[in-house]
Design an enzyme around this catalytic site. Structure first.
Site, PDB file in Angstrom:
ATOM      1  CG  ASN A  10      -1.688   1.240   1.431  1.00  0.00           C
ATOM      2  OD1 ASN A  10      -1.794   2.051   0.513  1.00  0.00           O
ATOM      3  ND2 ASN A  10      -2.264   1.417   2.616  1.00  0.00           N
ATOM      4  CE  LYS A  12      -0.066   3.274   4.730  1.00  0.00           C
ATOM      5  NZ  LYS A  12       0.022   3.374   6.168  1.00  0.00           N
ATOM      6  CG  HIS A  98      -5.758   2.103   4.991  1.00  0.00           C
ATOM      7  ND1 HIS A  98      -5.324   3.055   5.876  1.00  0.00           N
ATOM      8  CD2 HIS A  98      -4.792   1.158   4.926  1.00  0.00           C
ATOM      9  CE1 HIS A  98      -4.121   2.708   6.323  1.00  0.00           C
ATOM     10  NE2 HIS A  98      -3.771   1.565   5.762  1.00  0.00           N
ATOM     11  CD  GLU A 100      -2.839   5.615   6.629  1.00  0.00           C
ATOM     12  OE1 GLU A 100      -2.804   5.686   5.393  1.00  0.00           O
ATOM     13  OE2 GLU A 100      -1.935   5.064   7.309  1.00  0.00           O
ATOM     14  CD  GLU A 170      -3.565  -2.385   7.149  1.00  0.00           C
ATOM     15  OE1 GLU A 170      -2.523  -2.712   6.602  1.00  0.00           O
ATOM     16  OE2 GLU A 170      -4.084  -1.272   7.007  1.00  0.00           O
ATOM     17  N   GLY A 176       2.411   2.155  10.859  1.00  0.00           N
ATOM     18  CA  GLY A 176       3.404   3.221  10.746  1.00  0.00           C
ATOM     19  C   GLY A 176       4.072   3.598  12.058  1.00  0.00           C
ATOM     20  CB  SER A 216       4.999  -1.943  12.098  1.00  0.00           C
ATOM     21  OG  SER A 216       4.638  -0.591  12.332  1.00  0.00           O
TER      22      SER A 216
END
Ligand code: PGA
Length: 259
Positions: A10, A12, A98, A100, A170, A176, A216
């Site tokens: 991904n 991003k 996702h 985010e 996730e 991250g 991660s």
């Protein structure tokens, strides 16, 4: 049942058209001797980088996906991209929901469900993200959150279509941050997710659905994570932005899946 593992990058909001092309070309070299019968490899660039990545990936087994999709076929939705538009670029996969997007762009289980239906109708393979925040985990609400994301996100989908969905677990606190869920914590969540999928789609479909871990994941921890029985791949952010680390991670994932 044996599920073919799937590792997806991904990207991003990283990599312009030229950078994306260079990354895929380097990845093709790194993976020249990989047995793609053992692992499905996907990269998900930003919309504006898709066409150069499709061109660079052509002739290889690397699949390409988008990072979002709108549910309407067309219309007054400034800034959005429809299923038909994605299909016309040649992408085969699309990430949906996702964290985010849930956190910064108002994505809800209901919008995830609408996007998922549009992706399925267009023949795209959806990668649907679920996962709890740190506060939810610390408040012992992980299972409640995952159950809600699955039952509401996957409502109204047939078992036949459900079996083709890829789920990415996730945990938001691991994305991250460098904090990976331990293999045991991830396995417990994956096993719970599979039980919820069985409730929605039945046992056969739930056994066929591939559940990726994301948050991660790196070359150093991919093998241990993929050794777990319900972890069928990874959705990779940071470590997918360099060809050597992504290729190494893919090899470690394949090795782990054989344990
Ligand atoms: P990360 O991101 O690997 O950088 O933690 C994963 C993701 O958000 O999909």
């Amino acid at each position: 049942m044996s599920r073919k593992i799937i590792v997806a990058g991904n990207w991003k909001m990283n990599k312009n058209a030229a950078e994306g092309k260079a990354l895929v070309e380097a990845l093709k070299n790194e993976l020249a001797d990989l047995d793609f019968n053992e692992v499905e490899v996907v990269v998900c660039p930003p919309f504006t980088t898709i066409s150069s990545v499709i061109e660079a990936a052509s002739g290889s087994a690397i699949g390409v996906g988008a990072q979002n999709i709108h549910w309407a076929p067309s219309g007054a939705f400034t800034g959005e991209i429809s299923a038909d538009m994605l299909v016309s670029t040649g992408v085969k996969y699309v990430i949906i929901g996702h964290s985010e997007r849930r956190q910064y762009f108002g994505e809800t289980d209901a919008t995830v469900n609408s996007r998922l239906k549009a992706a399925i109708a267009a023949g795209l393979i959806p990668i649907v993200c679920v996962g709890e925040t740190l506060a939810e985990r610390e408040g012992n609400r992980t299972e409640e959150v995952l159950a809600r994301q699955i039952t509401e996100g996957f409502a109204g989908i047939s078992a036949e279509d459900g079996a083709k969905i890829i789920v990415a677990y996730e945990p938001v606190w691991a994305i991250g941050t460098g904090k990976t869920a331990t293999p045991d914590i991830a396995q417990a969540a994956h096993s719970f997710i599979r039980s919820q999928l069985a409730g929605v789609f039945g046992t056969d479909a739930a056994e066929a659905i591939r559940i990726q871990y994301g948050g991660s994941m790196k070359p150093e921890n991919a093998r241990a994570l993929l050794s777990q029985p319900d972890i069928d791949g990874g959705l990779i952010g940071g470590a997918a932005l360099k060809a050597d680390s992504f290729a190494k991670l893919i090899r470690e994932a394949v090795a782990g899946s054989k344990n």
